[in-house]
Design a protein around this motif. Structure first.
Motif, short mmCIF file in Angstrom:
data_model
loop_
_atom_site.label_atom_id
_atom_site.label_comp_id
_atom_site.label_asym_id
_atom_site.label_seq_id
_atom_site.Cartn_x
_atom_site.Cartn_y
_atom_site.Cartn_z
N ALA A 11 0.86 -1.19 0.00
CA ALA A 11 0.00 0.00 0.00
C ALA A 11 0.90 1.24 0.00
CB ALA A 11 -0.87 0.00 1.24
N MET A 12 0.42 2.31 -0.59
CA MET A 12 1.24 3.53 -0.67
C MET A 12 0.41 4.79 -0.48
SD MET A 12 3.72 2.70 -3.90
CE MET A 12 2.34 2.16 -4.85
N VAL A 13 1.11 5.88 -0.19
CA VAL A 13 0.50 7.20 -0.21
C VAL A 13 0.45 7.63 -1.67
CG1 VAL A 13 0.63 9.53 0.69
CG2 VAL A 13 1.83 7.67 1.84
N VAL A 86 5.62 5.80 -1.56
CA VAL A 86 4.88 6.95 -2.08
C VAL A 86 4.83 6.83 -3.60
CG1 VAL A 86 4.90 9.48 -2.30
CG2 VAL A 86 5.83 8.42 -0.23
N TYR A 87 3.71 7.26 -4.21
CA TYR A 87 3.70 7.36 -5.67
C TYR A 87 2.91 8.58 -6.12
CZ TYR A 87 -1.04 5.38 -6.29
OH TYR A 87 -2.38 5.16 -6.27
N PHE A 88 3.27 9.03 -7.32
CA PHE A 88 2.62 10.20 -7.93
C PHE A 88 1.91 9.75 -9.19
CE2 PHE A 88 6.33 11.44 -5.59
CZ PHE A 88 5.93 12.56 -4.88
N HIS A 97 0.01 8.20 -15.60
CA HIS A 97 1.38 7.66 -15.47
C HIS A 97 1.76 7.65 -13.99
CE1 HIS A 97 1.70 8.28 -19.78
NE2 HIS A 97 1.12 9.45 -19.55
N PHE A 98 2.56 6.65 -13.61
CA PHE A 98 2.98 6.53 -12.21
C PHE A 98 4.48 6.82 -12.07
CE2 PHE A 98 -0.39 3.11 -12.38
CZ PHE A 98 -1.35 3.83 -11.70
N ASP A 99 4.84 7.60 -11.03
CA ASP A 99 6.25 7.74 -10.61
C ASP A 99 6.32 7.30 -9.15
OD1 ASP A 99 7.90 9.10 -12.77
OD2 ASP A 99 6.09 10.33 -12.71
N THR A 161 -2.44 -9.10 -13.28
CA THR A 161 -1.11 -9.04 -13.90
C THR A 161 -0.34 -7.76 -13.54
OG1 THR A 161 -2.24 -8.25 -15.89
CG2 THR A 161 -1.53 -10.56 -15.85
N ASN A 162 -1.00 -6.62 -13.50
CA ASN A 162 -0.39 -5.33 -13.15
C ASN A 162 1.14 -5.29 -13.37
OD1 ASN A 162 -2.53 -3.69 -12.71
ND2 ASN A 162 -2.48 -3.79 -10.47
N LEU A 163 1.53 -5.28 -14.61
CA LEU A 163 2.95 -5.27 -14.98
C LEU A 163 3.49 -3.84 -14.88
CD1 LEU A 163 5.40 -6.79 -16.27
CD2 LEU A 163 4.45 -6.16 -18.50
N ASP A 247 -10.65 9.61 -14.43
CA ASP A 247 -9.37 9.09 -13.91
C ASP A 247 -9.52 7.58 -13.70
OD1 ASP A 247 -6.98 8.55 -12.65
OD2 ASP A 247 -7.51 9.52 -10.76
N ALA A 248 -8.80 6.82 -14.54
CA ALA A 248 -8.93 5.35 -14.48
C ALA A 248 -7.95 4.73 -13.49
CB ALA A 248 -8.74 4.75 -15.86
N THR A 249 -7.26 5.55 -12.67
CA THR A 249 -6.34 4.98 -11.68
C THR A 249 -7.12 4.04 -10.75
OG1 THR A 249 -5.29 7.13 -11.62
CG2 THR A 249 -4.55 5.53 -9.97
N GLY A 250 -6.68 2.81 -10.68
CA GLY A 250 -7.31 1.87 -9.75
C GLY A 250 -8.55 1.19 -10.30
N ALA A 251 -8.93 1.46 -11.55
CA ALA A 251 -10.15 0.82 -12.10
C ALA A 251 -9.98 -0.70 -12.11
CB ALA A 251 -10.44 1.32 -13.50
N GLY A 252 -8.79 -1.16 -12.48
CA GLY A 252 -8.54 -2.60 -12.53
C GLY A 252 -8.59 -3.23 -11.14
N ASP A 253 -8.09 -2.49 -10.14
CA ASP A 253 -8.10 -3.01 -8.77
C ASP A 253 -9.54 -3.09 -8.26
OD1 ASP A 253 -5.42 -2.59 -9.19
OD2 ASP A 253 -5.40 -0.69 -8.09
N CYS A 254 -10.30 -2.06 -8.58
CA CYS A 254 -11.71 -2.02 -8.18
C CYS A 254 -12.46 -3.17 -8.85
CB CYS A 254 -12.30 -0.66 -8.57
SG CYS A 254 -14.02 -0.52 -8.17
#
Ligand SMILES: Nc1ncnc2c1ncn2[C@@H]1O[C@H](COP(=O)(O)OP(=O)(O)O)[C@@H](O)[C@H]1O
Ligand SMILES: O=C(O)C(=O)C[C@H](O)[C@H](O)COP(=O)(O)O
Length: 306
Positions: A11-13, A86-88, A97-99, A161-163, A247-254
């Motif tokens: 898990a991250m901020v 942490v991620y941005f 995009h993730f950093d 898969t989350n590659l 914002d599709a961030t986390g759509a796959g996780d959901c």
């Protein structure tokens, strides 16, 4: 109370860039497997998390989040020698995009000896992702050991898969994901990940390959198209629920959390996929990985009227 769905990972901020001001980032929480647990819990499932956090402010905030979301965090260790990751998230015309600032994080120092073996053996499903295996060699070994232990005790294993090629090179990802596929009962691939991992670009050829590992159920996530659900006997496209996605961030996780929650509640895979499509579509209508995950009542209202 037993935990039916356990997930293992980091898990991250989260700091998510706002569209109206590219220098503004909204603080939230993420980490694919934690998002998954929250999505499952919001659909009424009993979920729990296996990981480690730093002894820091954001580690404490994550514990408060899980408490509020009724995700069992009793198997999340505290590591005083390392930080919470942490991620941005930044957005442009090509999507999000993730950093990362996560190298050496508490979760990446997790090791097999810390696994809660009795809790895993008592669960119905153990879930992890490519990210759970990518963050370090010890975390990878622990993830694969957790899957093997689950299978030994008749617990179904699920794998997204989350590659993330910023975390490991493709050749190592291919090798370790092949080991994970061989220990997997339910696979939740997405297009870019699985075509890179298998070198294939045909949907049915990819499904054939996954089934050949002994995977019993594949729910192939297809973004705005929905998902393609396959078992040894049947394959069907389950169309998406149409929304204005921001914002599709986390759509796959959901999607994964909702899908596994409905499967463990007794739905057949196609019905669970219809539910998960609506749940994940709604999660794309707000910013961040966690805040916009809907609850069962919202999803059921839409399913009941469509
Ligand atoms: N624009 C969209 N409209 C409707 N549903 C969507 C949209 N984007 C994603 N979804 C839903 O979220 C699920 C997961 O999204 P997808 O982008 O395929 O996965 P991942 O985030 O793992 O790459 C899809 O299968 C679909 O149900
Ligand atoms: O990249 C990581 O390590 C993370 O865990 C950050 C994000 O929360 C997930 O990656 C979201 O994943 P998607 O559902 O595929 O959008």
């Amino acid at each position: 109370m037993t935990t039916d769905i356990l997930a293992y990972g980091e898990a991250m901020v989260e700091f998510n860039q706002r569209q109206h001001d590219a220098r503004m980032y909204l603080q939230g929480f993420g980490g694919d497997t934690s998002n998954f647990c929250i999505a499952a819990a919001r659909q009424g499932a009993r979920s729990g998390y296996i990981s480690a956090l730093g002894n820091d402010h954001f580690g404490q905030k994550l514990r408060e989040l899980w408490l509020a979301e009724q995700v069992d965090a009793s198997h999340v260790a505290s590591d005083a020698q390392a930080a919470t990751g942490v991620y941005f998230v930044s957005h442009d015309q090509n999507g999000h995009h993730f950093d990362y600032l996560r190298a050496g994080s508490a979760a990446s120092r997790y090791a097999s000896a810390q696994l809660p073996l009795a809790a895993i053996a008592a669960a119905k499903v153990l879930h992890l992702s490519g990210i759970s295996l990518a963050i370090s060699a010890s975390a990878c070994d622990a993830g694969l050991a957790a899957m093997a232990h689950a299978r030994k005790h008749g617990v179904r294993t699920s794998l997204d898969t989350n590659l993330r090629l910023k975390l490991w090179p493709l050749e190592r990802a291919q090798e370790k994901m092949r080991e994970a596929f061989a220990l997997c009962d339910i696979c939740l691939p997405s297009w870019d990940d699985i075509s890179a991992l298998t070198g294939l670009d045909d949907r049915d050829a990819i499904v054939d390959t996954l089934l050949s590992y002994g995977i019993g159920l594949v729910a192939f996530k297809l973004g705005a198209e929905g998902c393609y659900v396959a078992t040894a006997g049947e394959r069907r496209l389950v169309p998406a629920y149409g929304v204005e996605a921001v914002d599709a961030t986390g759509a796959g996780d959901c999607f994964g959390g909702a899908f596994i929650a409905r499967l463990t509640a007794g739905d057949d895979p196609f019905r669970a996929a219809r539910y998960a499509n609506v749940c994940a579509a709604l999660s794309t209508t707000g910013y961040g990985a966690v805040a916009p995950i809907p609850r069962a009542a919202q999803v059921e209202e839409i399913l009941g009227s469509s």
